[in-house]
Design an enzyme around this catalytic site. Structure first.
Site, PDB file in Angstrom:
ATOM      1  N   ASP A   1       0.823  -1.217   0.000  1.00 19.61           N
ATOM      2  CA  ASP A   1       0.000   0.000   0.000  1.00 19.61           C
ATOM      3  C   ASP A   1       0.851   1.258   0.000  1.00 19.61           C
ATOM      4  O   ASP A   1       1.473   1.589   1.013  1.00 19.61           O
ATOM      5  CB  ASP A   1      -0.915  -0.015   1.225  1.00 19.61           C
ATOM      6  CG  ASP A   1      -1.983   1.056   1.153  1.00 19.61           C
ATOM      7  OD1 ASP A   1      -2.122   1.683   0.081  1.00 19.61           O
ATOM      8  OD2 ASP A   1      -2.681   1.266   2.155  1.00 19.61           O
TER       9      ASP A   1
ATOM     10  N   ASP B   1      -1.973   5.369  -5.960  1.00 21.47           N
ATOM     11  CA  ASP B   1      -2.194   4.495  -4.815  1.00 21.47           C
ATOM     12  C   ASP B   1      -2.310   3.035  -5.225  1.00 21.47           C
ATOM     13  O   ASP B   1      -3.296   2.629  -5.841  1.00 21.47           O
ATOM     14  CB  ASP B   1      -3.471   4.929  -4.085  1.00 21.47           C
ATOM     15  CG  ASP B   1      -3.716   4.105  -2.832  1.00 21.47           C
ATOM     16  OD1 ASP B   1      -2.774   3.441  -2.353  1.00 21.47           O
ATOM     17  OD2 ASP B   1      -4.853   4.118  -2.332  1.00 21.47           O
TER      18      ASP B   1
END
Ligand SMILES: *[C@@H]1O[C@H](CO)[C@@H](O)[C@H](O)[C@H]1NC(C)=O
Ligand SMILES: *[C@@H]1O[C@H](CO)[C@@H](O)[C@H](O)[C@H]1NC(C)=O
Ligand SMILES: *[C@@H]1O[C@H](CO)[C@@H](O)[C@H](O)[C@H]1NC(C)=O
Ligand SMILES: *[C@@H]1O[C@H](CO)[C@@H](O)[C@H](O)[C@H]1NC(C)=O
Ligand SMILES: *[C@@H]1O[C@H](CO)[C@@H](O)[C@H](O)[C@H]1NC(C)=O
Length: 405
Positions: free
Chosen positions: A97, A279
Site C-alpha cells: 500500500d 495508490d
C-alpha cells in the site's frame, strides 16, 4: 462478495490513510516464450536475446543494490507480497500500500512472536478508507528477501480489525507523515517505514520503490514485481516521466501528484493541472464526479451502477465507438486504450457483478473537482504503466510497459 476497494473522501479529508492496498510482482518473463523456443520458431532467437538483455538489466539492478520481489494480484482487487516477520520468520501475505505507511500483520495468520519481537508498550490504531486495525506495536525483524532483512521495524499486531478478508495485513510504503497519530500514547511520533529503515540500515542504495503490475489472468496471479531501492529496467520501456510530489493539500500527505490534464478521445475530462494521488491500495481509477460525468456522458447509454458494484456499466453497442482515455503527466500522454478501461467479462462474477454486462474501471471519486485530491490512479492504471515512488527526489514516475496495450 468481492468489491473494488473504495476510498472514502471523508476519510481523505480527515487525513486518514487510504484503505487496503495491493501489490503485484512480475517474474518468469521467459515462460511465455518457451513454446516458440521449443518449436524452433524464428522468433525464438530474438526472444532469447530480449530475455538475456532483460536478465542482464535485472542482474545489474541487483548489483546496484536494489531487490526485486514478486507480488500477487489477489481476487483482482489487491496486490499482496509474501513478507516474513520474526526470527525465524513467519510469512504473511500482506497488501502493498502506497496509500498508508504503517506495517502490520494479524488479520489472517495471527502474529507469531519470536525472540526478535520486542513490545514497545504503544497501542497502534489505523483507520483506512475502508476498514481499520488496532492492537499493539512491536519492533521486529522483517524479511522482504534474503538480502533485504530489516531489523527494528515497527510492526502492528492487529487484534481488532475489519475489512482485511483474505490477507494478513499491510506493508505501508507511503510517506512517513501518515504514521503520525497512529500510536498511543506517543501520538506525535513518526514511525519509520520499511523503506526508511531499509535505507537507514544500508540495505537499499536509495529510497526508491519501483512497482510493476499487470492485468490478472487468474484469481491469485503472481504477475507483479516490487523493486526496493531502485527501478528494474527490464520491467518498463522507454524513459520514465517524472513529476514532483504535489504541494496541494490533502494530496501532499500521500504519493500525490498533479496531472496536467486528461482526455477521452477529443473530449477534455481533466481541464488542466490538478492534484490527486497514486495508490497501489486502490483498485480502480477514480476521477472527480464532474469529470466522471463528462466521461460517462461521452459513452452513449453508459450509467453508474452505484447501488450495486460501484462500477460504470457500458452498453455493448457503445464499445466499438469507445475512445482512448489519456492522462497527461508532465505533458506526456499515458494512454488507456479501450481494453484498459474495461473489466474483463470473465471476471464479473468474481467482482459480484452481473455476468452479462460490460463494466468499466473509471469511476467517480464521490466529490466534485477542486478539493485538492481530485483523482486516484489506482491499480488499474499501474497495471498498464510502470510506477516509481522516489522519496529523495520527492517525485513519482511512470513509464510504458509491455502490457500498456
Ligand atoms: C481507533 O481509532 C478509532 C478512530 O479514531 C476509534 O474510534 C477507536 O476507538 C480506536 N480504537 C482503539 C482500540 O483505540
Ligand atoms: C528502533 O526504532 C525506534 C523507532 O521505531 C527508534 O526509536 C529506536 O531508536 C530504534 N533502535 C535502534 C537500535 O535503531
Ligand atoms: C497467492 O500465490 C502466492 C504465490 O504462489 C502464494 O504465496 C500465496 O499464498 C497465494 N495466496 C493465496 C491467498 O492463495
Ligand atoms: C496542482 O493542482 C492544484 C489543484 O488541484 C492547483 O491549485 C495547483 O496550482 C497545481 N499545482 C501546479 C504546480 O500546477
Ligand atoms: C439507488 O437506490 C436509491 C435508494 O434505494 C434509489 O433512490 C436510486 O434510484 C437507486 N439508483 C439507481 C441508479 O438504481
Amino acid at each position: 462478495m468481492l468489491a473494488p476497494l473504495l476510498v472514502l473522501p471523508l476519510a481523505l479529508a480527515a487525513q486518514l490513510p487510504l484503505a487496503g492496498a495491493a501489490t503485484t510482482l512480475p517474474l518468469s518473463p521467459v515462460s511465455g516464450r518457451s513454446g516458440a523456443y521449443l518449436q524452433g520458431a524464428p522468433d525464438a532467437g530474438r526472444a532469447r536475446v530480449v530475455h538475456m538483455k532483460e536478465r542482464a538489466a535485472h542482474v545489474a539492478g541487483y548489483a546496484a543494490g536494489s531487490t526485486t520481489i514478486p507480488a500477487s494480484n489477489l481476487a483482482y482487487v489487491q496486490y499482496t507480497a509474501s513478507i516474513g516477520v520474526g526470527s525465524p520468520p513467519t510469512y504473511y501475505n500482506i497488501v502493498v500500500d502506497t496509500g498508508s505507511s504503517n506495517t502490520f500483520v494479524g488479520t489472517g495468520i495471527p502474529y507469531v512472536k519470536t525472540s526478535s519481537s520486542i513490545p514497545t508498550g504503544q497501542e497502534v490504531n489505523v483507520t483506512y478508507g475502508s476498514g481499520f486495525f488496532s492492537g499493539y506495536e512491536y519492533l521486529d525483524q522483517v524479511t522482504i528477501a534474503p538480502d533485504l532483512v530489516i531489523t527494528n521495524q515497527s510492526i502492528g499486531d492487529a487484534l481488532e480489525y475489519a475489512d482485511f478478508e483474505g490477507v494478513d495485513g499491510i506493508i505501508g510504503v507511503g510517506p512517513i507523515d501518515l504514521t503520525v497519530g497512529t500510536l498511543y500514547p506517543a501520538e506525535d511520533a513518526e514511525i519509520p517505514t520499511v523503506m526508511d529503515n531499509a535505507l537507514a540500515q544500508g540495505l537499499i542504495p536509495t529510497e526508491v520503490l519501483g512497482v510493476s503490475f499487470a492485468p490478472a489472468t487468474g484469481y491469485n496471479d503472481t504477475n507483479g514485481a516490487l523493486t526496493f531501492g531502485g527501478v528494474d529496467e527490464s520491467l518498463y520501456e522507454g524513459d520514465i516521466t517524472y513529476t514532483p510530489v504535489t504541494t496541494t493539500y490533502p494530496s501532499n500527505y500521500y504519493w500525490g501528484i498533479n496531472v496536467t490534464g486528461a482526455t477521452y478521445g477529443e473530449t477534455t475530462v481533466i481541464p488542466g493541472s490538478y492534484a490527486g494521488i497514486v495508490d497501489t491500495g486502490t483498485t480502480l481509477i477514480y476521477i472527480a464526479d464532474d469529470w466522471y460525468q463528462t466521461y460517462q456522458d461521452s459513452i452513449p447509454g453508459a450509467y453508474y451502477d452505484g447501488n450495486n458494484t460501484g462500477l460504470i456499466v457500458i452498453p455493448f453497442e457503445s464499445i466499438p465507438f469507445m475512445q482512448p482515455f489519456t492522462v497527461y503527466v508532465s505533458g506526456e500522454p499515458f494512454v488507456l486504450d479501450v481494453e484498459a478501461q474495461l473489466l474483463p467479462i470473465w471476471q464479473n462474477t468474481a467482482w459480484g457483478a452481473e455476468p452479462n454486462l460490460q463494466y468499466g474501471y473509471i469511476g467517480p471519486i464521490g466529490s466534485p473537482s477542486g478539493e485538492g485530491l481530485d483523482f486516484i490512479l489506482g491499480q488499474k492504471f499501474m497495471e498498464r504503466f510502470y510506477a516509481v515512488f522516489d522519496t529523495p527526489n520527492s517525485r513519482v514516475g511512470f513509464a510504458y510497459s509491455d502490457h500498456t496495450y
